[in-house]
Write a protein that holds these residues in place. Structure first.
Motif, PDB file in Angstrom:
ATOM      1  N   GLU A  61       0.612  -1.184   0.141  1.00  0.00           N
ATOM      2  CA  GLU A  61       0.016  -0.112  -0.080  1.00  0.00           C
ATOM      3  C   GLU A  61       0.682   1.294   0.011  1.00  0.00           C
ATOM      4  O   GLU A  61       0.603   2.286   0.713  1.00  0.00           O
ATOM      5  CB  GLU A  61      -0.908  -0.035   1.223  1.00  0.00           C
ATOM      6  CG  GLU A  61      -1.939  -1.193   1.242  1.00  0.00           C
ATOM      7  CD  GLU A  61      -2.952  -1.338   2.284  1.00  0.00           C
ATOM      8  OE1 GLU A  61      -2.724  -0.351   3.093  1.00  0.00           O
ATOM      9  OE2 GLU A  61      -3.723  -2.221   2.621  1.00  0.00           O
ATOM     10  N   GLY A  62       1.750   1.231  -0.745  1.00  0.00           N
ATOM     11  CA  GLY A  62       2.653   2.568  -1.054  1.00  0.00           C
ATOM     12  C   GLY A  62       3.886   2.678  -0.289  1.00  0.00           C
ATOM     13  O   GLY A  62       4.577   3.720  -0.064  1.00  0.00           O
ATOM     14  N   TYR A  63       4.131   1.821   0.688  1.00  0.00           N
ATOM     15  CA  TYR A  63       5.377   1.903   1.575  1.00  0.00           C
ATOM     16  C   TYR A  63       6.258   0.665   1.341  1.00  0.00           C
ATOM     17  O   TYR A  63       5.933  -0.526   1.279  1.00  0.00           O
ATOM     18  CB  TYR A  63       4.674   1.624   3.064  1.00  0.00           C
ATOM     19  CG  TYR A  63       3.998   3.027   3.525  1.00  0.00           C
ATOM     20  CD1 TYR A  63       4.677   4.199   4.040  1.00  0.00           C
ATOM     21  CD2 TYR A  63       2.665   3.030   3.571  1.00  0.00           C
ATOM     22  CE1 TYR A  63       4.104   5.226   4.262  1.00  0.00           C
ATOM     23  CE2 TYR A  63       1.935   4.203   3.768  1.00  0.00           C
ATOM     24  CZ  TYR A  63       2.777   5.136   4.233  1.00  0.00           C
ATOM     25  OH  TYR A  63       2.084   6.409   4.744  1.00  0.00           O
TER      26      TYR A  63
ATOM     27  N   ASP B 112      23.489  -4.216   8.251  1.00  0.00           N
ATOM     28  CA  ASP B 112      23.966  -3.557   9.329  1.00  0.00           C
ATOM     29  C   ASP B 112      22.820  -3.708  10.527  1.00  0.00           C
ATOM     30  O   ASP B 112      22.988  -3.334  11.707  1.00  0.00           O
ATOM     31  CB  ASP B 112      24.872  -2.110   9.587  1.00  0.00           C
ATOM     32  CG  ASP B 112      23.477  -1.316   8.760  1.00  0.00           C
ATOM     33  OD1 ASP B 112      22.177  -1.647   8.701  1.00  0.00           O
ATOM     34  OD2 ASP B 112      23.726   0.092   8.555  1.00  0.00           O
ATOM     35  N   GLY B 113      22.007  -4.641  10.128  1.00  0.00           N
ATOM     36  CA  GLY B 113      20.698  -4.402  11.296  1.00  0.00           C
ATOM     37  C   GLY B 113      19.765  -3.310  11.235  1.00  0.00           C
ATOM     38  O   GLY B 113      18.854  -3.371  11.769  1.00  0.00           O
ATOM     39  N   LYS B 114      19.914  -2.266  10.335  1.00  0.00           N
ATOM     40  CA  LYS B 114      19.031  -1.244  10.359  1.00  0.00           C
ATOM     41  C   LYS B 114      17.696  -1.503   9.291  1.00  0.00           C
ATOM     42  O   LYS B 114      18.122  -2.231   8.467  1.00  0.00           O
ATOM     43  CB  LYS B 114      19.492  -0.013   9.928  1.00  0.00           C
ATOM     44  CG  LYS B 114      20.578   0.425  10.926  1.00  0.00           C
ATOM     45  CD  LYS B 114      21.481   1.788  10.441  1.00  0.00           C
ATOM     46  CE  LYS B 114      22.377   2.454  11.589  1.00  0.00           C
ATOM     47  NZ  LYS B 114      23.080   3.567  10.875  1.00  0.00           N
ATOM     48  N   ILE B 115      16.730  -0.976   9.782  1.00  0.00           N
ATOM     49  CA  ILE B 115      15.479  -1.035   9.074  1.00  0.00           C
ATOM     50  C   ILE B 115      14.942   0.403   8.525  1.00  0.00           C
ATOM     51  O   ILE B 115      15.292   1.278   9.075  1.00  0.00           O
ATOM     52  CB  ILE B 115      14.319  -1.661   9.628  1.00  0.00           C
ATOM     53  CG1 ILE B 115      14.766  -3.315   9.981  1.00  0.00           C
ATOM     54  CG2 ILE B 115      12.891  -1.537   8.988  1.00  0.00           C
ATOM     55  CD1 ILE B 115      13.671  -3.825  11.067  1.00  0.00           C
ATOM     56  N   GLY B 116      14.665   0.452   7.241  1.00  0.00           N
ATOM     57  CA  GLY B 116      14.334   1.816   6.753  1.00  0.00           C
ATOM     58  C   GLY B 116      12.878   1.712   5.956  1.00  0.00           C
ATOM     59  O   GLY B 116      12.502   0.694   5.752  1.00  0.00           O
ATOM     60  N   VAL B 117      12.006   2.821   6.128  1.00  0.00           N
ATOM     61  CA  VAL B 117      10.292   2.636   5.613  1.00  0.00           C
ATOM     62  C   VAL B 117      10.666   3.818   4.967  1.00  0.00           C
ATOM     63  O   VAL B 117      10.831   4.916   5.058  1.00  0.00           O
ATOM     64  CB  VAL B 117       9.589   2.826   6.713  1.00  0.00           C
ATOM     65  CG1 VAL B 117       8.245   2.872   6.264  1.00  0.00           C
ATOM     66  CG2 VAL B 117       9.667   1.580   7.958  1.00  0.00           C
ATOM     67  N   TRP B 118       9.975   3.507   3.482  1.00  0.00           N
ATOM     68  CA  TRP B 118       9.748   4.672   2.433  1.00  0.00           C
ATOM     69  C   TRP B 118       8.342   4.687   2.049  1.00  0.00           C
ATOM     70  O   TRP B 118       7.646   3.511   1.892  1.00  0.00           O
ATOM     71  CB  TRP B 118      10.865   4.294   1.363  1.00  0.00           C
ATOM     72  CG  TRP B 118      12.257   4.299   1.895  1.00  0.00           C
ATOM     73  CD1 TRP B 118      12.989   3.112   2.181  1.00  0.00           C
ATOM     74  CD2 TRP B 118      13.243   5.168   1.689  1.00  0.00           C
ATOM     75  NE1 TRP B 118      14.162   3.441   2.466  1.00  0.00           N
ATOM     76  CE2 TRP B 118      14.566   4.824   2.304  1.00  0.00           C
ATOM     77  CE3 TRP B 118      13.264   6.637   1.676  1.00  0.00           C
ATOM     78  CZ2 TRP B 118      15.721   5.373   2.325  1.00  0.00           C
ATOM     79  CZ3 TRP B 118      14.319   7.164   1.696  1.00  0.00           C
ATOM     80  CH2 TRP B 118      15.408   6.529   2.026  1.00  0.00           C
TER      81      TRP B 118
END
Length: 111
Positions: free
Chosen positions: A94-96, A103-109
């Motif tokens: 749904e657009g995300y 490196d264990g990081k999570i990103g949301v766009w």
């Protein structure tokens, strides 16, 4: 057929999308068994997800790849910072777009 192992796949009622170590994504028409669309990137595909509008994928790079199925255009997001880690996994809904990095990081766009 792919020329290397298939690493990820998803299907709906009409299409099957497959990603491979051969650096390609193929979209198969489940009604005919033939290839509906195909394209390649610079690195092996590690994950993908699609809906009626977009296919998102990760391919051992610092950016997530986005293919707009309607406009037939490629774009990418993330990885703009120096030292960004490789994206191992992506999910889209749904657009995300959500990415998981080495490196264990999570990103949301929002895409």
């Amino acid at each position: 057929d792919h020329t290397a192992p298939v690493t990820c796949l998803q299907f709906d009622d009409k299409h099957l999308a497959t990603g491979s170590l051969d650096r390609s994504i193929r979209i198969w028409d489940l009604r005919t068994g033939g290839i509906h669309d195909a394209f390649a990137y610079e690195s092996p595909i590690t994950s993908l997800q699609f809906d009626s509008r977009r296919i998102v994928s990760s391919n051992c790079e610092t950016t997530a790849k986005i293919y707009d199925r309607i406009d037939e255009k490629h774009s990418s997001c993330g990885g703009k910072d120096a030292g960004s880690a490789i994206i191992n996994y992506v999910r889209y809904k749904e657009g995300y777009l959500v990415e998981g990095r080495a490196d264990g990081k999570i990103g949301v766009w929002a895409v």
